[in-house]
Design a protein around this motif. Structure first.
Motif, PDB file in Angstrom:
ATOM      1  N   GLU A 210      43.601  30.094  46.069  1.00  0.00           N
ATOM      2  CA  GLU A 210      44.047  31.390  46.208  1.00  0.00           C
ATOM      3  C   GLU A 210      45.435  31.385  45.630  1.00  0.00           C
ATOM      4  N   ALA A 213      45.490  30.720  41.697  1.00  0.00           N
ATOM      5  CA  ALA A 213      45.088  31.843  41.203  1.00  0.00           C
ATOM      6  C   ALA A 213      46.392  32.681  40.382  1.00  0.00           C
ATOM      7  N   TYR A 214      47.687  32.290  40.904  1.00  0.00           N
ATOM      8  CA  TYR A 214      48.718  33.263  40.394  1.00  0.00           C
ATOM      9  C   TYR A 214      49.174  32.349  39.084  1.00  0.00           C
ATOM     10  N   ALA A 236      46.585  36.290  39.480  1.00  0.00           N
ATOM     11  CA  ALA A 236      46.739  37.240  40.574  1.00  0.00           C
ATOM     12  C   ALA A 236      47.930  38.145  40.569  1.00  0.00           C
TER      13      ALA A 236
END
Length: 250
Positions: A210, A213-214, A236
């Motif tokens: 998570e 994802a940036y 993201a």
């Protein structure tokens, strides 16, 4: 004739061996990696894969056993210890999972530390630290000690300390590892904005998809080598139009 843009960072054939003889351990086994200025790279991999050793090498905290490391064309492996220290102070900012703040020291004073090491005058240090704290949403919190701040706020102070010298590269080692989900998202939005809005190159070690994802690229290490290097076409933070996070972090 078309020319190829020189990368900010270029690793070629990087190896790292710890110990000698029968106890020797090879943490890196021939790493090739290019990083362009303004990139955002998430470095992933299981424990023992070499990702932390690679990060230490990239940050000039450790030297390779063999291979070449070029930073802006300068051969880093050929520099002396003092020259590497100057390179770190001038071009790199560091953010760690454990925040690494001085407990009895205010947020302002923690952020000023890199400028003290560089010999900056007090007036300029104070102004630069105030700007850095404001940029991470902590205006008005300058005189609070870490014990008076939440985990998310402490990590913001750590990020302000990392960027107060206006580094070219931000190295973040599990920057959300000690934070809950909401605070992790806020910290990642902040790091993403430093990359997107200010052009700071970000290299981040993380176990969490998570958070990775940036990034614009995800580099996976396995057994001391780069197993994959995959572009992320939809980071993201790209579609988040919310205002930068404020200091209301608990």
């Amino acid at each position: 004739m078309q020319t190829t843009k020189q990368p900010l960072i270029r690793l070629r054939g990087i190896t790292k061996v710890y110990g000698e003889g029968s106890t020797a351990f090879q943490a890196l086994k021939g790493v090739d990696l290019d990083i362009q200025a303004g990139d955002f790279v998430a470095i992933m991999g299981p424990s023992g894969s070499g990702k932390s050793t690679a990060m230490n090498t990239l940050g000039c905290l450790d030297t390779p056993t063999t291979g070449t490391y070029a930073f802006q064309g300068v051969q880093v492996q050929s520099l002396t210890r003092d020259q590497r220290a100057r390179l770190r102070r001038r071009y790199f900012g560091f953010v760690f999972q454990g925040f690494n703040l001085l407990a009895r020291t205010s947020a302002q004073e923690n952020v000023e530390l890199p400028l003290i090491y560089r010999g900056e005058p007090a007036t300029e240090r104070h102004a630069a630290a105030a700007r850095a704290l404001d940029s991470v949403g902590l205006k008005g919190w300058e005189h609070h000690t870490p014990a008076e701040l939440s985990g998310g706020q402490q990590q913001r102070v750590a990020i302000a300390r990392a960027i107060v010298t206006q580094p070219a590269v931000l190295l973040a080692d599990e920057p959300t590892g000690n934070l809950d989900t909401q605070r992790s998202k806020e910290i990642m939005e902040l790091i993403w904005r430093l990359n997107a809005d200010h052009g700071i190159t970000v290299l981040m070690v993380t176990h969490e998809p998570e958070m990775a994802a940036y990034a614009k690229r995800i580099v996976r290490f396995v057994d001391g080598v780069v197993a994959s290097d995959t572009p992320n076409p939809h980071p993201a933070g790209l579609h988040d139009t919310a205002a930068p996070p404020t200091a209301e972090v608990h």
